[in-house]
Design a protein around this motif. Structure first.
Motif, mmCIF file in Angstrom:
data_model
loop_
_atom_site.group_PDB
_atom_site.id
_atom_site.type_symbol
_atom_site.label_atom_id
_atom_site.label_comp_id
_atom_site.label_asym_id
_atom_site.label_seq_id
_atom_site.Cartn_x
_atom_site.Cartn_y
_atom_site.Cartn_z
ATOM 1 N N GLY A 22 -33.650 -19.823 98.766
ATOM 2 C CA GLY A 22 -32.852 -20.439 99.808
ATOM 3 C C GLY A 22 -31.781 -19.506 100.334
ATOM 4 N N TYR A 23 -31.195 -19.885 101.429
ATOM 5 C CA TYR A 23 -30.201 -19.055 102.116
ATOM 6 C C TYR A 23 -28.953 -18.853 101.256
ATOM 7 C CZ TYR A 23 -27.336 -17.255 105.938
ATOM 8 O OH TYR A 23 -26.544 -16.462 106.724
ATOM 9 N N ALA A 24 -28.382 -19.947 100.788
ATOM 10 C CA ALA A 24 -27.087 -19.885 100.103
ATOM 11 C C ALA A 24 -27.185 -19.254 98.711
ATOM 12 C CB ALA A 24 -26.483 -21.275 100.007
ATOM 13 N N ARG A 25 -28.323 -19.398 98.042
ATOM 14 C CA ARG A 25 -28.430 -18.913 96.664
ATOM 15 C C ARG A 25 -28.988 -17.499 96.534
ATOM 16 N NH1 ARG A 25 -30.229 -24.256 96.254
ATOM 17 N NH2 ARG A 25 -32.310 -23.434 96.421
ATOM 18 N N THR A 26 -29.352 -16.876 97.638
ATOM 19 C CA THR A 26 -29.876 -15.513 97.571
ATOM 20 C C THR A 26 -28.724 -14.516 97.478
ATOM 21 O OG1 THR A 26 -31.892 -16.050 98.786
ATOM 22 C CG2 THR A 26 -31.198 -13.763 98.812
ATOM 23 N N THR A 27 -28.788 -13.645 96.493
ATOM 24 C CA THR A 27 -27.768 -12.617 96.314
ATOM 25 C C THR A 27 -28.311 -11.271 96.799
ATOM 26 O OG1 THR A 27 -28.506 -11.970 94.106
ATOM 27 C CG2 THR A 27 -26.927 -13.818 94.243
ATOM 28 N N ALA A 28 -27.428 -10.328 96.949
ATOM 29 C CA ALA A 28 -27.846 -8.972 97.322
ATOM 30 C C ALA A 28 -28.771 -8.393 96.259
ATOM 31 C CB ALA A 28 -26.624 -8.080 97.518
ATOM 32 N N ARG A 29 -28.494 -8.684 95.012
ATOM 33 C CA ARG A 29 -29.364 -8.200 93.933
ATOM 34 C C ARG A 29 -30.762 -8.818 94.025
ATOM 35 N NH1 ARG A 29 -26.355 -4.875 91.290
ATOM 36 N NH2 ARG A 29 -24.221 -5.270 90.730
ATOM 37 N N ASP A 30 -30.843 -10.073 94.430
ATOM 38 C CA ASP A 30 -32.155 -10.698 94.638
ATOM 39 C C ASP A 30 -32.926 -9.956 95.729
ATOM 40 O OD1 ASP A 30 -31.619 -12.797 92.803
ATOM 41 O OD2 ASP A 30 -30.703 -14.014 94.385
ATOM 42 N N LEU A 31 -32.215 -9.606 96.787
ATOM 43 C CA LEU A 31 -32.845 -8.908 97.909
ATOM 44 C C LEU A 31 -33.364 -7.541 97.483
ATOM 45 C CD1 LEU A 31 -30.241 -9.882 100.624
ATOM 46 C CD2 LEU A 31 -32.608 -10.677 100.518
ATOM 47 N N VAL A 32 -32.579 -6.844 96.665
ATOM 48 C CA VAL A 32 -32.991 -5.536 96.166
ATOM 49 C C VAL A 32 -34.218 -5.675 95.274
ATOM 50 C CG1 VAL A 32 -32.295 -3.653 94.620
ATOM 51 C CG2 VAL A 32 -30.728 -4.455 96.401
ATOM 52 N N ALA A 33 -34.206 -6.669 94.388
ATOM 53 C CA ALA A 33 -35.343 -6.865 93.488
ATOM 54 C C ALA A 33 -36.605 -7.233 94.258
ATOM 55 C CB ALA A 33 -35.004 -7.952 92.464
ATOM 56 N N ALA A 34 -36.463 -8.082 95.252
ATOM 57 C CA ALA A 34 -37.634 -8.526 96.022
ATOM 58 C C ALA A 34 -38.195 -7.423 96.908
ATOM 59 C CB ALA A 34 -37.264 -9.739 96.872
ATOM 60 N N SER A 35 -37.348 -6.502 97.327
ATOM 61 C CA SER A 35 -37.788 -5.464 98.267
ATOM 62 C C SER A 35 -38.103 -4.136 97.595
ATOM 63 C CB SER A 35 -36.721 -5.244 99.341
ATOM 64 O OG SER A 35 -35.525 -4.736 98.765
ATOM 65 N N GLY A 36 -37.655 -3.964 96.354
ATOM 66 C CA GLY A 36 -37.861 -2.695 95.676
ATOM 67 C C GLY A 36 -37.038 -1.572 96.278
ATOM 68 N N THR A 37 -35.882 -1.933 96.833
ATOM 69 C CA THR A 37 -35.000 -0.940 97.457
ATOM 70 C C THR A 37 -33.707 -0.851 96.643
ATOM 71 O OG1 THR A 37 -34.066 -2.591 98.954
ATOM 72 C CG2 THR A 37 -35.993 -1.354 99.745
#
Length: 194
Positions: A22-37
């Motif tokens: 979801g929008y509110a619960r996504t952290t920057a670390r989640d984004l990094v883990a999901a993207s491999g960046t």
């Protein structure tokens, strides 16, 4: 990895996070883990986590618009009613398979009430969807040789409003939400009353 690839991976990861967390619960670390960046790539390519999530919501809108266009023009146009049924099917009958995406998008609406940048991006996305819809309507009406009964901008705005309203209803109570055929039948019944 090229800059373009990193940007695309971040965007794909953000869409995935919207769907899963979801929008509110996504952290920057989640984004990094999901993207491999890495964390720095978020700021470099998008300016920050919120801007990346905002772009992910816009990407979902754009993908949905493309899906509608494919549904309308993938086979012969048929009658205006058949065309409307295909459009409504691509807007409404897909809710089940799009549930995670819909939830992420709807969660972005409250944030847009307080975040001017997201509000402006969503307004632009709606503008782009209207413009694409108007183009589809004009193309279809020209190919069918029919004249539209109202301004295409108004017609598209009403169809978007119907779709958005039904989306919210479906997320809350899927069993009570009409399908595309029922919607077109209801619109025809309303039209007959005037």
């Amino acid at each position: 990895m090229s800059r373009k690839e990193v940007r695309e991976r971040l965007l794909a990861g953000a869409v995935s996070c919207l769907q899963e967390k979801g929008y509110a619960r996504t952290t920057a670390r989640d984004l990094v883990a999901a993207s491999g960046t890495n964390l720095a790539s978020i700021g470099y390519h998008f300016g920050g986590k919120d801007a990346l999530l905002n772009e992910a919501i816009i990407a979902c809108f754009e993908g949905w618009t493309e899906r509608v266009e494919k549904a309308i023009f993938s086979s012969g146009l048929g009658t205006p009613r058949e065309l409307l049924e295909r459009a409504m099917a691509a807007l409404v009958d897909v809710f089940g398979e799009m549930r995670p995406t819909l939830m992420g998008c709807v969660e972005g609406y409250p944030a847009a009430l307080r975040e001017q940048a997201l509000r402006e991006r969503l307004a632009a996305a709606y503008g782009d969807a209207r413009e694409a819809g108007v183009g589809m309507l004009r193309r279809a009406s020209a190919e069918m040789g029919v004249e539209l009964p109202v301004a295409p901008e108004v017609l598209v705005s009403v169809l978007i409003a119907i779709s958005d309203g039904l989306m919210i209803q479906w997320l809350l109570d899927p069993d009570s939400t009409p399908d595309s055929r029922q919607i077109v039948d209801a619109l025809a019944a309303i039209s007959a009353l005037t």
